[in-house]
Write a protein that holds these residues in place. Structure first.
Motif, PDB file in Angstrom:
ATOM      1  N   VAL A   1       0.840  -1.198   0.000  1.00 50.35           N
ATOM      2  CA  VAL A   1       0.000   0.000   0.000  1.00 50.35           C
ATOM      3  C   VAL A   1       0.871   1.241   0.000  1.00 50.35           C
ATOM      4  O   VAL A   1       0.675   2.180  -0.780  1.00 50.35           O
ATOM      5  N   ARG A   2       1.864   1.274   0.889  1.00 50.01           N
ATOM      6  CA  ARG A   2       2.730   2.437   0.994  1.00 50.01           C
ATOM      7  C   ARG A   2       3.590   2.602  -0.266  1.00 50.01           C
ATOM      8  O   ARG A   2       3.845   3.727  -0.713  1.00 50.01           O
ATOM      9  N   ALA A   3       4.016   1.474  -0.841  1.00 51.13           N
ATOM     10  CA  ALA A   3       4.851   1.531  -2.043  1.00 51.13           C
ATOM     11  C   ALA A   3       4.085   2.120  -3.223  1.00 51.13           C
ATOM     12  O   ALA A   3       4.616   2.942  -3.978  1.00 51.13           O
ATOM     13  N   ILE A   4       2.828   1.711  -3.388  1.00 50.73           N
ATOM     14  CA  ILE A   4       2.062   2.207  -4.529  1.00 50.73           C
ATOM     15  C   ILE A   4       1.709   3.682  -4.343  1.00 50.73           C
ATOM     16  O   ILE A   4       1.644   4.447  -5.304  1.00 50.73           O
ATOM     17  N   LEU A   5       1.517   4.117  -3.105  1.00 51.20           N
ATOM     18  CA  LEU A   5       1.282   5.542  -2.851  1.00 51.20           C
ATOM     19  C   LEU A   5       2.500   6.362  -3.263  1.00 51.20           C
ATOM     20  O   LEU A   5       2.371   7.421  -3.893  1.00 51.20           O
TER      21      LEU A   5
ATOM     22  N   LEU B   1      -7.109   6.248  -6.939  1.00 49.90           N
ATOM     23  CA  LEU B   1      -6.614   5.326  -7.956  1.00 49.90           C
ATOM     24  C   LEU B   1      -5.725   4.264  -7.325  1.00 49.90           C
ATOM     25  O   LEU B   1      -5.835   3.071  -7.645  1.00 49.90           O
ATOM     26  N   ALA B   2      -4.845   4.680  -6.416  1.00 46.93           N
ATOM     27  CA  ALA B   2      -3.966   3.718  -5.739  1.00 46.93           C
ATOM     28  C   ALA B   2      -4.784   2.678  -4.993  1.00 46.93           C
ATOM     29  O   ALA B   2      -4.485   1.475  -5.045  1.00 46.93           O
ATOM     30  N   ALA B   3      -5.829   3.109  -4.306  1.00 49.42           N
ATOM     31  CA  ALA B   3      -6.679   2.177  -3.557  1.00 49.42           C
ATOM     32  C   ALA B   3      -7.393   1.210  -4.496  1.00 49.42           C
ATOM     33  O   ALA B   3      -7.501   0.010  -4.210  1.00 49.42           O
TER      34      ALA B   3
END
Length: 591
Positions: free
Chosen positions: A102-106, A131-133
């Motif tokens: 989650v943190r990486a894609i943010l 979008l990330a979610a």
């Protein structure tokens, strides 16, 4: 495997029917792109499929336990919610590894402060969080409505790569034609309430649509010919005295009642610009700093009369700040911007703030605020006639702005900017919320525009069509590249290859240095012959096109400039081929 089916979906808003008996299925391997003119119901269809909105009739049948993630154009968040709380609520990470993802894609999508209140984010920041979610959620079907809006070019390319390889089914509304070409395997077109389905990507869609329209035109010609013949027979006094005559008259009535295919409307911008004198816009050493961060540093440039400039860079790097200073909307902290007396600037901003000021105003009154009539290359036309050309029919013209779709508001705003007849046009993310048909016509208008155009955009296809010079924000500086976006990308890739090659560890002995090819050089050597052949073929094609365009000065100039760029690239490739060939010979000889 079929995971969802839409059956006879219809939806109207007042008297306007946007969807009429729409039916289609979605398989687990489908990556579907939905396209159509603004206002044809693309977003409405997504909402119905996602279960956010009800249809007037028809139904959506979903596979049992189907997991769906839906990204609307305008995401909704809880009050006082911070970024990481929203991600945890939507994605529900169940392990430290998932939390790390989650943190990486943010971070990848440009959100560095995970504890920042979402209310403090810009519209683009909010869209990126949502979008990330959507991307990381454990679902079977992704439904995305204009996901590329507000993303920078680098992030769009990353998103395209991610969606190409995802195992989730995908339904997406987007105007990004490269995206549609590379990431989808099926196109659904909505047109006047009807649906047309095409297997394949965007390029195949264009071919098959042209074939469909040719067949429709041929069928309509046959229908009209038949009706003329039958009408003459009826006028000669035919009576339904026999069963055969009665059946013939009934067939005539049945065929004459068939709805005639409507001629496709097109947007035209002929002659909507004013004369530009010798002095344009001169930027001399301009700089701008926000919160101790310098976003534009000592930038100088003289805008030429026929400039076609694209500005690219990461979100927040200063692209909008630069064009605001160049166009006189924002004063620099240092340096100066000198604007010529004949310059008439047109600004097409990223946000529709101007059109949103009073939503009760009728669309035609919003346009009449500029002028009741405008002079074009083909004579004087009224605001109403111009709106017709812009796909605003009589009913839409007299509708309050509040009743227009997001894309229709964007198109109306564009019309107002162009109707002011600017001779230097600044466009900040012009492709956001515009449909592909409008973009195609806008590209044609820019090609023939009698002044300079400066464009900030993440739309790679649009930049390839519209610009021949790139200003790129890189590591706090603005670098200039000749060519369109693809040229810029190739140039950057070559620079990156050289940079990596310089970092390669030395593997030769202390004595004799052994020649070797890097991995990138091996890849380059394997394809360089084909690259050179393609460039030579293109130069030959340009020569033929120049012969045909001898009477068209504008086209001839464009082709001449393209030929010059292609020849320069060919020279570079040839020099590179010589180097790689000599290196290969040395390696084979064991020198």
């Amino acid at each position: 495997m079929n995971i969802m089916t839409a059956e006879n979906i219809s939806k109207s808003f007042g008297e306007k029917e946007v969807l009429r008996n729409i039916s289609f299925g979605v398989d687990s391997a489908d990556k579907i792109g939905i396209i159509g003119i603004n206002g044809t119901g693309k977003s409405t269809l997504l909402k119905i499929i996602a279960g956010v909105e009800e249809s007037d009739s028809g139904k959506v049948v979903r596979m049992r336990d189907l997991r769906v993630s839906y990204l609307p154009q305008t995401p909704v968040f809880y009050e006082n919610e911070v970024v990481i709380d929203y991600m945890d609520r939507i994605c529900d990470p169940s392990s430290p590894e998932e939390d790390s993802n989650v943190r990486a894609i943010l971070t990848k999508i440009g959100i560095s402060d995970i504890y920042k209140p979402i209310a403090e984010l810009s519209g683009g920041g909010k869209k990126r969080v949502a979008l990330a979610a959507a991307l990381i959620s454990k679902v079977d079907l992704l439904i995305l409505d204009e996901p590329t809006n507000h993303l920078d070019n680098k992030t769009v390319e990353w998103l395209e790569s991610m969606l190409k390889t995802t195992t989730k089914a995908l339904i997406i509304v987007t105007h990004d034609r490269y995206f549609l070409d590379r990431a989808v395997n099926r196109i659904i077109e909505l047109d006047k309430g009807k649906m047309y389905t095409y297997d394949g990507n965007y390029s195949l869609f264009l071919e098959k649509k042209a074939e469909r329209e040719e067949l429709e035109e041929a069928s309509e010609r046959k229908r009209k010919s038949y009706l003329r013949t039958e009408l003459e027979w009826i006028r000669r006094g035919a009576r339904a005295r026999t069963t055969k005559q009665k059946a013939r008259i009934e067939r005539f009535e049945e065929i004459s009642a068939i709805e005639t295919p409507q001629a496709r409307q097109s947007i035209k911008f002929d002659g909507m610009s004013s004369r530009l004198g010798g002095k344009t816009i001169i930027a001399d050493g301009i700089s701008k700093t926000y919160d101790h961060k310098t976003v534009v540093d000592n930038f100088s440039y003289i805008i030429n009369k026929n400039d076609r400039i694209g500005i690219v860079g990461d979100n927040g790097c200063g692209k909008t700040t630069l064009i605001d200073m160049l166009g006189g909307k924002l004063s620099p902290d240092s340096g100066s911007v000198d604007i010529g007396e004949t310059v008439k600037v047109g600004f097409f901003a990223q946000e529709n703030n101007d059109v949103e000021k009073d939503l009760s105003v009728r669309a035609i009154d919003y346009i009449r605020d500029v002028a009741e009539y405008i002079q074009t290359g083909n004579g004087r036309i009224s605001a109403s006639q111009l709106m017709e050309r812009f796909l605003f029919g009589g009913e839409l013209q007299y509708s309050p702005i509040a009743k227009l779709s997001g894309g229709e508001k964007r198109r109306l705003y564009l019309l107002k900017v162009l109707m002011s007849a600017p001779n230097i046009l600044f466009m900040d993310e012009p492709t956001n919320d515009l449909d592909i048909e409008t973009l195609t016509i806008l590209e044609d208008h820019i090609a023939g525009f009698g002044g300079a155009v400066v464009i900030v955009s993440h739309d790679r296809y649009f930049l390839d069509k519209c610009v021949d010079r790139i200003f790129a924000f890189e590591n706090g500086t603005i670098r200039q590249y000749e060519g369109n976006y693809t040229d810029y990308s190739l140039n950057r890739a070559e620079e990156e290859t050289v940079r990596k090659d310089k970092k390669q560890p030395k593997t030769w002995d202390k004595g004799q240095r052994k020649p070797r090819m890097t991995y990138n050089e091996q890849k380059e050597f394997a394809t360089i012959d084909n690259d050179i052949a393609r460039l030579e073929e293109r130069i030959a094609e340009i020569d033929k096109e120049m012969e045909k365009a001898a009477a068209n000065y504008t086209k001839l100039q464009e082709l001449s400039e393209e030929k010059e760029r292609t020849e320069e690239l060919l020279l570079e490739k040839t020099e590179r081929w010589v180097y790689l060939t000599e290196l290969d010979e040395k390696i084979r000889a064991g020198v």
